[in-house]
Design an enzyme around this catalytic site. Structure first.
Site, PDB file in Angstrom:
ATOM      1  N   HIS A 102    -121.906 -18.992  70.964  1.00  0.00           N
ATOM      2  CA  HIS A 102    -121.613 -19.476  69.573  1.00  0.00           C
ATOM      3  C   HIS A 102    -121.635 -21.123  69.514  1.00  0.00           C
ATOM      4  O   HIS A 102    -120.599 -21.727  69.554  1.00  0.00           O
ATOM      5  CB  HIS A 102    -120.289 -19.050  69.299  1.00  0.00           C
ATOM      6  N   ARG A 116    -116.597 -27.129  61.092  1.00  0.00           N
ATOM      7  CA  ARG A 116    -117.834 -26.034  61.131  1.00  0.00           C
ATOM      8  C   ARG A 116    -118.729 -26.919  60.026  1.00  0.00           C
ATOM      9  O   ARG A 116    -119.959 -26.906  60.262  1.00  0.00           O
ATOM     10  CB  ARG A 116    -117.539 -24.722  60.830  1.00  0.00           C
ATOM     11  N   CYS A 143    -111.269 -20.702  67.686  1.00  0.00           N
ATOM     12  CA  CYS A 143    -112.173 -20.440  66.577  1.00  0.00           C
ATOM     13  C   CYS A 143    -111.912 -19.689  65.410  1.00  0.00           C
ATOM     14  O   CYS A 143    -112.582 -19.716  64.336  1.00  0.00           O
ATOM     15  CB  CYS A 143    -113.622 -20.089  67.203  1.00  0.00           C
ATOM     16  N   ARG A 160    -126.753 -14.611  62.585  1.00  0.00           N
ATOM     17  CA  ARG A 160    -125.585 -14.005  63.645  1.00  0.00           C
ATOM     18  C   ARG A 160    -125.922 -12.716  63.871  1.00  0.00           C
ATOM     19  O   ARG A 160    -126.113 -12.003  62.883  1.00  0.00           O
ATOM     20  CB  ARG A 160    -124.292 -14.061  62.759  1.00  0.00           C
ATOM     21  N   GLN A 162    -120.104 -23.238  66.645  1.00  0.00           N
ATOM     22  CA  GLN A 162    -118.527 -23.571  67.005  1.00  0.00           C
ATOM     23  C   GLN A 162    -118.177 -24.633  67.977  1.00  0.00           C
ATOM     24  O   GLN A 162    -117.460 -25.243  67.692  1.00  0.00           O
ATOM     25  CB  GLN A 162    -118.041 -22.327  67.165  1.00  0.00           C
ATOM     26  N   ASP A 194    -109.474 -17.270  72.291  1.00  0.00           N
ATOM     27  CA  ASP A 194    -110.286 -16.749  71.356  1.00  0.00           C
ATOM     28  C   ASP A 194    -109.900 -15.215  71.380  1.00  0.00           C
ATOM     29  O   ASP A 194    -108.874 -14.697  72.375  1.00  0.00           O
ATOM     30  CB  ASP A 194    -111.593 -16.795  71.889  1.00  0.00           C
TER      31      ASP A 194
END
Ligand code: NVA
Length: 316
Positions: A129, A296, A268, A102, A132, A225
């Site tokens: 991402h 996930r 998320c 990340r 996700q 988000d």
């Protein structure tokens, strides 16, 4: 076989996405069916930005596959400062069979992938991402069946990593992807163009609108988000405060009422109740966010297993 990475949603084809999602469902039903990392083989996992779900789910994923998660302390490693990204890649690639990272710029993870000699997985960058989105697609298909033809409405910051990944990942799945975002925060033009090109081959479609309610109308899935992504903390006051461009892009019960009555809500996480989503929505009956967070794990096991199976040169 050639080395495969998962740095952005469209690093895989529509068929490959479907295959990974099928594998994820198998691994959810039978968590120890796949022992790809038996040995234990090591997967290096690094975070330059905060994490909860991603570290937890990759750690569990590697353990379930029979491997050992080597959590590299990014504060100690100082990738790109104390040591170049390329040298870090060469070091970790000799210890681990895969690298999960990340970080900030997409250029950093591309540099890692260019020098690692093992598969590299994007655990979130400023631009994408993709892990996700696989978990989200899995969650949607659990509730709605076939993804192709479903309408997915993302309402919020259209210029962030999640919006970009929904465009690409949703298009690959043959979905109708709608982004409701203020004119000041549109998705990146090149990413939108890639998503449109993909949608033209899968039967999906892409719509970007500055009308939140129009985006949500009759949607099967409503998503949002945070308005303040990691790395944007300096903009927190203008994004959360009075006069925020996102003020009318909050997922409220009224906005959910525009969607299909059987619509589900995804986020998320982490969520900021009262900003991008009302508590009544995220804590209400249409919300599937805890399944989404759990998925996930299953989706990332499938990604790791799939990449390793297809990649030549991965260390044994
Ligand atoms: N857009 C958010 C996603 C968090 C999982 C961020 O980048 O912070």
């Amino acid at each position: 076989m050639s080395l495969r990475h998962f740095l952005k949603d469209d690093d895989i084809t529509a068929d490959e996405q479907a295959e990974i999602l099928r594998l994820a469902a198998i691994l959810k039903a039978d968590p120890f069916a796949d022992r790809t990392l038996e040995g234990p083989k090591v997967v290096a996992v690094l975070f330059d930005k905060p994490t909860l779900r991603t570290q937890a789910s990759f750690t569990a994923a590697v353990a379930h596959l029979g491997g050992y998660p080597m959590i590299v302390d990014a504060k100690l490693a100082q990738v790109g400062e104390r040591e170049s990204v390329a040298d870090t890649a060469r070091i970790l690639g000799r210890q681990a069979v895969a690298i999960v990272w990340r970080t900030y710029g997409q250029d950093r993870i591309e540099e890692m992938a260019a020098h690692a000699g093992v598969p590299v997985v994007n655990a979130l960058t400023d631009d994408y991402h993709p892990c996700q989105i696989l978990a989200d697609l899995m969650t949607i298909s659990e509730r709605k069946g076939d993804l192709a033809g479903l309408t997915m409405a993302y309402v919020g910051d259209g210029a962030n990593n999640m919006a970009h990944s929904y465009l690409l990942g949703g298009a690959l799945a043959g979905m109708h992807v709608r982004i409701g975002t203020p004119r000041s925060h549109p998705p990146r033009e090149d990413i939108r163009a890639r998503a449109e090109a993909i949608a033209a081959t899968t039967g999906g479609s892409i719509t970007v609108t500055d009308e939140a309610y129009a985006a949500a109308t009759a949607a099967d899935v409503v998503i949002t988000d945070t308005w303040v992504s990691m790395g944007m903390e300096a903009e927190k006051d203008s994004r959360h405060g009075a006069g925020s461009p996102f003020e009318s892009f909050s997922v409220t019960p009224e906005l959910m009422a525009q969607a299909d009555p059987a619509a589900i809500f995804l986020h998320c996480l982490p969520a900021y109740r009262g900003f991008e989503v009302a508590a009544e929505v995220i804590d209400g009956p249409q919300s599937v966010v805890w399944d989404e967070a759990e998925n996930r794990l299953h989706a990332q096991k499938a990604v790791l297993s799939w990449l390793l199976e297809r990649s030549a040169g991965a260390a044994g």
